[in-house]
Design a protein around this motif. Structure first.
Motif, short mmCIF file in Angstrom:
data_model
loop_
_atom_site.label_atom_id
_atom_site.label_comp_id
_atom_site.label_asym_id
_atom_site.label_seq_id
_atom_site.Cartn_x
_atom_site.Cartn_y
_atom_site.Cartn_z
N ALA A 72 0.83 -1.21 0.00
CA ALA A 72 0.00 0.00 0.00
C ALA A 72 0.86 1.25 0.00
O ALA A 72 0.58 2.21 -0.73
CB ALA A 72 -0.92 -0.02 1.21
N PHE A 73 1.93 1.25 0.80
CA PHE A 73 2.80 2.43 0.84
C PHE A 73 3.49 2.63 -0.50
O PHE A 73 3.57 3.75 -1.02
CB PHE A 73 3.84 2.30 1.96
N THR A 169 -7.65 -0.99 -1.57
CA THR A 169 -8.16 -1.13 -0.19
C THR A 169 -8.04 0.15 0.62
O THR A 169 -8.96 0.52 1.33
CB THR A 169 -7.38 -2.20 0.59
N TYR A 170 -6.88 0.79 0.58
CA TYR A 170 -6.69 1.92 1.49
C TYR A 170 -6.86 3.26 0.80
O TYR A 170 -6.60 4.28 1.38
CB TYR A 170 -5.28 1.85 2.09
N ILE A 171 -7.29 3.23 -0.45
CA ILE A 171 -7.32 4.48 -1.20
C ILE A 171 -8.73 5.06 -1.22
O ILE A 171 -9.69 4.37 -1.52
CB ILE A 171 -6.85 4.22 -2.64
N SER A 172 -8.85 6.34 -0.86
CA SER A 172 -10.14 7.03 -0.98
C SER A 172 -9.91 8.16 -1.98
O SER A 172 -9.15 9.09 -1.70
CB SER A 172 -10.59 7.63 0.34
N ASP B 104 -4.36 3.03 8.72
CA ASP B 104 -4.68 2.33 7.48
C ASP B 104 -5.26 3.27 6.44
O ASP B 104 -4.72 3.46 5.37
CB ASP B 104 -5.69 1.21 7.77
N TYR B 105 -6.43 3.83 6.77
CA TYR B 105 -7.19 4.49 5.70
C TYR B 105 -6.85 5.94 5.49
O TYR B 105 -7.27 6.53 4.51
CB TYR B 105 -8.69 4.30 5.97
N LYS B 108 -2.35 5.59 4.46
CA LYS B 108 -2.01 4.85 3.23
C LYS B 108 -2.76 5.39 2.03
O LYS B 108 -2.69 4.81 0.95
CB LYS B 108 -2.34 3.36 3.42
N ASN B 109 -3.46 6.48 2.21
CA ASN B 109 -4.20 7.06 1.10
C ASN B 109 -3.30 8.05 0.37
O ASN B 109 -2.87 9.04 0.96
CB ASN B 109 -5.43 7.79 1.65
N CYS B 120 -11.24 11.42 3.90
CA CYS B 120 -11.11 10.09 3.32
C CYS B 120 -12.39 9.31 3.53
O CYS B 120 -12.76 9.03 4.67
CB CYS B 120 -9.95 9.34 3.96
N ALA B 122 -13.12 6.24 2.93
CA ALA B 122 -12.94 4.90 3.51
C ALA B 122 -12.78 4.98 5.02
O ALA B 122 -13.32 4.14 5.76
CB ALA B 122 -11.73 4.21 2.89
N PHE B 123 -12.08 6.01 5.48
CA PHE B 123 -11.88 6.18 6.93
C PHE B 123 -13.23 6.42 7.60
O PHE B 123 -13.56 5.79 8.61
CB PHE B 123 -10.93 7.36 7.16
#
Lengths: 239, 135, 141
Positions: A72-73, A169-172, B104-105, B108-109, B120, B122-123
């Motif tokens: 992810a990073f 997964t961790y991307i918005s 995490d959310y 890592k975005n 965010c 997802a958060f």
């Protein structure tokens, strides 16, 4: 008649012939382009253990897993790197696509090699799509793709469905660029696998969220004319 | 588990996230929340200095008749303020889980700029699911 | 027995060539083509690409056995997943040893591909790759 030692057209130790020394290409840093090509074997650098990539076993990392956070990073940095160099969503998706492309080329050969003696190349559209949905997907994400469909009105379009792409997964994605789907990276991998197997196509990732799966993504695979013609010929040959 | 609201402060004391998880709370304007966050940041710094015990951290728990506020400060200076009902057990577990969701959310975005307000989706989604499961 | 081996890329460009003779039963590993024959080798090999492209759509195996013949010479082919063709020009039939030779070269090719600085359709200039191919030739052919 005297026997001459066979002169192989293969030139050892020549630098990458794709690059002409002295002319800087857009990808090489200036210093490499201007260095004269090495002419003796002493200039070839080996690791001190004299091991090269040819000594590594290809099957050694077959069952290796990568931590999701590490990926992810790295993926986040790749997106930020691409974002600095483009203006617009299409370009950003194209950059991600290119990043995934070289991975797909290598993955195709590696997976086919790992199948061993029973390896079979795919010659039909359904075959190669199943290969991607099952083998490639399982290798990358430890799960098969969630669906494979053919478009109703267009027969050159197929759709690969993923309920929750692991890379997203961790991307918005912010609302201003809500049309972006970072799974364009995976679309690049799929496109490379198709191009390499001689099924030239364009693959794009589209977000189609549902209530149950807000991250649902559809990879739209559009084959070129030549593929359909060949498919028709092969299908006609064996009914 | 009844959590009233969550606030997240960045290193400089600016408010980057505020969300209510209970109905009937007194609504403040967004400016008021910013002032509240800045004030707390200052109070936290002061309490860490005036403490008679050498080398202690800042204010951690604030309890009143109607609520209990717990502050969790990370190694990077980010503060998580959890407002809960007075007799809510296990707030540390909740704090840690919220921190995990943040790591995490948010972190890592790739579209999140560090120290900026958190936007965010997802958060929000995961936090909502964790703190208000019957929603 | 003499052999002429070439790896052809996706644009019909040669990536690697190697001419050798058999090392079995007293052979010294040196190719013995007649002088006029030698200049035709590359030509014969490349013209057999048409045959390979025909066969690769009906035969799903990687190893294609003998795909073409020219006078007394035979061409055996092997196609990888990425459509890279390994072609071997030889004068005597030897299916299994050739299959084993191709498998070893395939392994070396995949390892070459794993190099992030190597892209598909680039010429293969690695010394180690050359050593691997020569060793495989000595071992099987």
């Amino acid at each position: 008649m005297s026997l001459q030692p066979p002169t192989s057209p293969f030139v050892p130790f020549s630098p990458n012939p794709a690059l002409q020394p002295g002319t800087p290409s857009s990808t090489t840093p200036l210093s490499i382009a201007q260095k004269p090509p090495p002419v003796s074997s002493a200039s070839l650098r080996y690791a001190s253990t004299r091991r090269s990539i040819y000594d590594r076993n290809l099957n050694r990392t077959q069952r290796a897993e990568l931590s999701k956070a590490s990926f992810a990073f790295l993926f986040g940095e790749m997106i930020q790197y691409a974002q600095k160099r483009v203006s617009g969503i299409q370009d950003l998706e194209k950059k991600l696509n290119i990043q995934g492309y070289s991975i797909g080329q290598r993955l195709l050969e590696l997976l086919l090699f790992r199948e061993g003696r029973s390896a079979k190349r795919e010659t039909r559209i359904l075959g190669i799509l199943q290969f991607i949905a099952q083998t490639v997907y399982r290798h990358l994400f430890n799960k098969p793709a969630d669906g494979l469909e053919r478009s109703h009105d267009k027969d050159d379009e197929y759709m690969l469905i993923d309920h929750e792409p692991v890379v997203n997964t961790y991307i918005s994605v912010p609302k201003e660029i809500s049309l972006l789907n970072c799974a364009a990276f995976v679309a690049g991998i799929i496109e490379a696998v198709l191009d390499g197997s001689l099924f030239p196509a364009r693959v794009t990732a589209h977000s189609t969220p549902t209530d149950q799966y807000p991250g649902r993504t559809v990879y739209l695979i559009k084959f070129e004319e030549s593929v359909l013609e060949r498919e028709a010929m092969l299908a006609g040959g064996k009914p | 588990m009844v959590i009233l609201s969550v606030m997240i402060l960045n290193k400089a004391g600016g408010l980057i996230y505020q969300r209510d998880f209970h109905e009937g709370l007194h609504k403040l304007s967004s400016n008021d929340f910013l002032v509240l966050a800045g004030t707390f940041h200052g109070v936290h710094a002061i309490t860490s200095r005036i403490s008679p015990v050498h080398g202690s951290g800042g204010l951690e728990v604030l309890e009143s008749e109607n609520f209990r506020m717990q502050c969790f400060q990370t190694l990077t200076g980010t503060k998580f303020l959890i407002f809960a009902e007075p007799h809510q057990p296990n707030i540390d577990v909740i704090c840690r889980r919220v921190y995990e969701l943040y790591a995490d959310y948010v972190m890592k975005n790739p579209f999140y700029q560090i120290e900026m307000p958190i936007r965010c989706e997802a958060f929000d989604r995961h936090l909502m699911a964790y703190l208000k499961p019957k929603q | 027995m003499s052999f002429y081996f070439a790896i052809i890329g996706t644009r019909d460009n040669p990536l690697y060539t190697y001419e050798f003779g058999t090392s079995k039963s007293g052979g010294d590993g040196v190719a013995r083509f007649r002088e006029d024959q030698r200049s035709m080798n590359q030509f014969i090999l490349h013209s057999s690409l048409d045959m390979v492209e025909e066969v690769q759509w009906t035969n799903r195996d990687l190893y294609l056995k003998t795909v073409d013949r020219f006078n007394n010479l035979m061409v055996s082919g092997f196609v990888t997943g990425g459509n890279i063709k390994f072609l071997l020009l030889h004068d005597q039939k030897a299916e299994d040893p050739i299959r084993q030779f191709f498998t070893e070269v395939h392994e070396a090719y995949v390892k070459t591909l794993m190099n992030p600085f190597y892209e598909v359709d680039m010429r293969i200039v690695s010394v180690v790759f050359d050593q691997r191919v020569r060793a495989a030739a000595r071992k099987y052919l």
